[in-house]
Scaffold this motif. Structure first.
Motif, mmCIF file in Angstrom:
data_model
loop_
_atom_site.group_PDB
_atom_site.id
_atom_site.type_symbol
_atom_site.label_atom_id
_atom_site.label_comp_id
_atom_site.label_asym_id
_atom_site.label_seq_id
_atom_site.Cartn_x
_atom_site.Cartn_y
_atom_site.Cartn_z
ATOM 1 N N ASN A 168 39.128 23.323 16.785
ATOM 2 C CA ASN A 168 39.843 23.891 15.632
ATOM 3 C C ASN A 168 38.936 24.507 14.588
ATOM 4 O O ASN A 168 39.285 25.512 13.968
ATOM 5 C CB ASN A 168 40.734 22.822 14.992
ATOM 6 C CG ASN A 168 42.003 22.668 15.815
ATOM 7 O OD1 ASN A 168 42.403 23.607 16.519
ATOM 8 N ND2 ASN A 168 42.612 21.499 15.772
ATOM 9 N N ASP A 169 37.748 23.898 14.389
ATOM 10 C CA ASP A 169 36.851 24.450 13.362
ATOM 11 C C ASP A 169 36.368 25.851 13.770
ATOM 12 O O ASP A 169 36.295 26.761 12.948
ATOM 13 C CB ASP A 169 35.666 23.509 13.107
ATOM 14 C CG ASP A 169 34.984 23.097 14.407
ATOM 15 O OD1 ASP A 169 35.660 23.084 15.465
ATOM 16 O OD2 ASP A 169 33.776 22.828 14.375
ATOM 17 N N GLU A 174 39.270 28.272 13.371
ATOM 18 C CA GLU A 174 39.481 28.544 11.948
ATOM 19 C C GLU A 174 38.433 29.546 11.446
ATOM 20 O O GLU A 174 38.734 30.452 10.659
ATOM 21 C CB GLU A 174 39.398 27.218 11.151
ATOM 22 C CG GLU A 174 39.899 27.274 9.725
ATOM 23 C CD GLU A 174 41.237 27.993 9.546
ATOM 24 O OE1 GLU A 174 42.141 27.820 10.386
ATOM 25 O OE2 GLU A 174 41.352 28.768 8.565
ATOM 26 N N ARG A 223 39.509 32.933 12.537
ATOM 27 C CA ARG A 223 40.628 33.378 11.689
ATOM 28 C C ARG A 223 40.121 33.961 10.367
ATOM 29 O O ARG A 223 40.577 34.993 9.895
ATOM 30 C CB ARG A 223 41.542 32.176 11.392
ATOM 31 C CG ARG A 223 42.875 32.293 12.075
ATOM 32 C CD ARG A 223 43.755 31.077 11.824
ATOM 33 N NE ARG A 223 44.086 30.466 13.097
ATOM 34 C CZ ARG A 223 43.843 29.210 13.453
ATOM 35 N NH1 ARG A 223 43.257 28.377 12.610
ATOM 36 N NH2 ARG A 223 44.172 28.774 14.643
ATOM 37 N N LYS A 224 39.151 33.287 9.769
ATOM 38 C CA LYS A 224 38.588 33.737 8.482
ATOM 39 C C LYS A 224 37.906 35.098 8.653
ATOM 40 O O LYS A 224 37.992 35.963 7.789
ATOM 41 C CB LYS A 224 37.555 32.718 7.974
ATOM 42 C CG LYS A 224 38.168 31.420 7.512
ATOM 43 C CD LYS A 224 37.776 31.147 6.051
ATOM 44 C CE LYS A 224 38.719 30.176 5.369
ATOM 45 N NZ LYS A 224 38.712 28.835 5.991
#
Ligand SMILES: Cc1ncc(COP(=O)(O)O)c(C=O)c1O
Length: 429
Positions: A400-401, A404, A407-408
């Motif tokens: 997930n990290d 994420e 995504r950023k």
């Protein structure tokens, strides 16, 4: 408030949400693009009100003088853009254009030779669930297992054996260019029409960044909404002379026009034809050549980056606007890859790869294209980063990290290349 948001907030909200999705994501579906505000204005015009069955100067209804002007402008611009002899502006979509083209040249049951769907051909090139496969006798040709390239000697062998009425060159998922001259020689050898479906690479042809099918083909179909960056719709181009049946009363151009109207369609979509004309004007501008070249430069930067980061590509690269990734080694299926990338704001589509071991609805590949990002002004350095982001995502589906972080990065990149800036249904007029 806009008229729409005041009258129909549900639809207006849905449109606003879709605009924001387009703004905030990386649109990499190879068959999609982002049209200009000028194209959108023409599309949203009251031209949608008019009925104009027939062709300019020969309509079934009155009041068509301005519509004639629009359709003639679209025809003349398209002919100038591609150096075509004849253009029919009225097909509602690429599928209708292909259907009309087949019926202009062939009878039901005739043999049409086209690219194997599992190797990059389109549904309308002979799928058994499509009209093409049901109405015509489709003879497929494909790519070689070791190179993933079309072998023109094999195409010739099949054509000599099967004697098709039409040979179709064109694809929906082939990352290389086509040898139109060789296709023409083969068509001449067997007395077939040569048809090219340039739906995917029309914008590259317009921008002189792709071999030119107009030098060789009898009939050329295209959608207008892919690399060509126009509204959803299609065009059929053709030679005027029918070189296969010169004795016929109707020449090829007349056969094409008849196959669209009255054979297949009723009234044309005049607002869409106006938007096509606007798109052709944009494509006639010298800057469109840079755009077309940049699409390819970007696709090649993406290809390098994906391969350098452990993602296999069909034919190990690209000559056009798309790459076809084989996800087998990542341990993901194409559908999983598509869903995972969607979750970080990168839009692609699952796709068969040649000699796929998986099923068509759950294939091994992912098709990724650069036309829309190039429209937003992305350059090769950014496509290199996008390739890393895609590879990172595919190699780390459960981290997930990492997801994420991607995504950023997507957010930062889309903010650096604003889309439809300031356009909102909530903005006071
Ligand atoms: C090569 C090719 N031909 C025809 C079509 C059909 O176009 P439409 O979806 O407008 O019917 C497509 C669409 O993806 C395509 O890729």
């Amino acid at each position: 408030m806009s008229h729409l948001s005041e009258f129909d907030p549900e639809i207006s909200n849905a449109i606003e949400n879709e605009i924001n999705r387009q703004r905030n994501g990386l649109e990499m579906i190879a068959s999609e693009n982002l049209v200009s505000r000028a194209v959108l204005e023409a599309l949203g015009s009251p031209l949608t009100n008019k009925y104009s069955e027939g062709y300019p100067g020969k309509r079934y209804y009155s009041g068509n003088e301005f519509i004639d002007n629009v359709e003639n402008l679209a025809i003349n611009r398209a002919k100038e853009l591609f150096g075509a002899e004849h253009a029919n502006m009225q097909p509602h979509a690429g599928s209708q254009a292909n259907m009309a083209a087949y019926f202009a040249m062939a009878e039901p049951g005739d043999k049409i030779m086209a690219m194997n769907l599992a190797h990059g051909g389109h549904l309308t090139h002979g799928s058994p669930v499509n009209f093409s496969g049901k109405l015509f006798n489709i003879v497929p040709y494909g790519v070689q297992q070791d190179t993933h390239l079309i072998d023109m000697n094999e195409v010739r062998d099949i054509a000599l054996r099967e004697k098709p009425v039409v040979i179709l060159a064109g694809h929906t998922a082939y990352p290389r260019t086509l040898d139109f001259e060789k296709f023409r020689q083969i068509a001449d050898e067997v007395g077939a029409y040569l048809m090219v479906d340039m739906a995917h690479f029309a914008g590259l042809v317009a921008g002189k960044a792709h071999p030119d099918p107009f030098l060789w083909a009898d009939v050329i179909t295209t959608t207008t909404h892919k690399t060509l960056r126009g509204p959803r719709g299609a065009v059929i181009f053709s030679k005027i002379e029918d070189r296969i049946h010169p004795e016929d009363k109707k020449n090829l151009a007349k056969k094409i026009d008849f196959a669209i109207f009255p054979f297949m369609q009723g009234g044309p979509l005049d607002h869409v034809i106006a938007a096509k004309a606007v798109a052709f004007k944009e494509a006639l501008h010298p800057s469109f050549e840079q755009y077309a070249e940049q699409i390819i430069v970007n696709a090649q930067a993406l290809a390098e980056s994906l391969m350098n980061n452990g993602v296999d590509l069909v034919s190990r690269g690209t000559d056009n606007h798309l790459v076809l990734a084989d996800l087998t080694k990542t341990g993901l299926a194409g559908k999983q890859g598509e869903t995972l990338l969607d979750s970080v704001g990168i839009y692609t589509n699952k796709n068969m790869v040649p000699f796929d071991q998986r099923k068509p609805m759950d294939p091994s590949g992912l098709r990724i294209g650069t036309p829309a990002l190039t429209t937003r002004g992305f350059t090769e350095d950014e496509l290199k980063q996008v390739g890393e982001m895609i590879a990172h995502t595919l190699h780390n589906p459960n981290q997930n990290d990492i997801l994420e972080g991607v995504r950023k990065k997507v957010e930062a990149m889309t903010q650096a290349h604003p889309l439809y800036d300031g356009w909102s249904y909530e903005t006071p007029e």
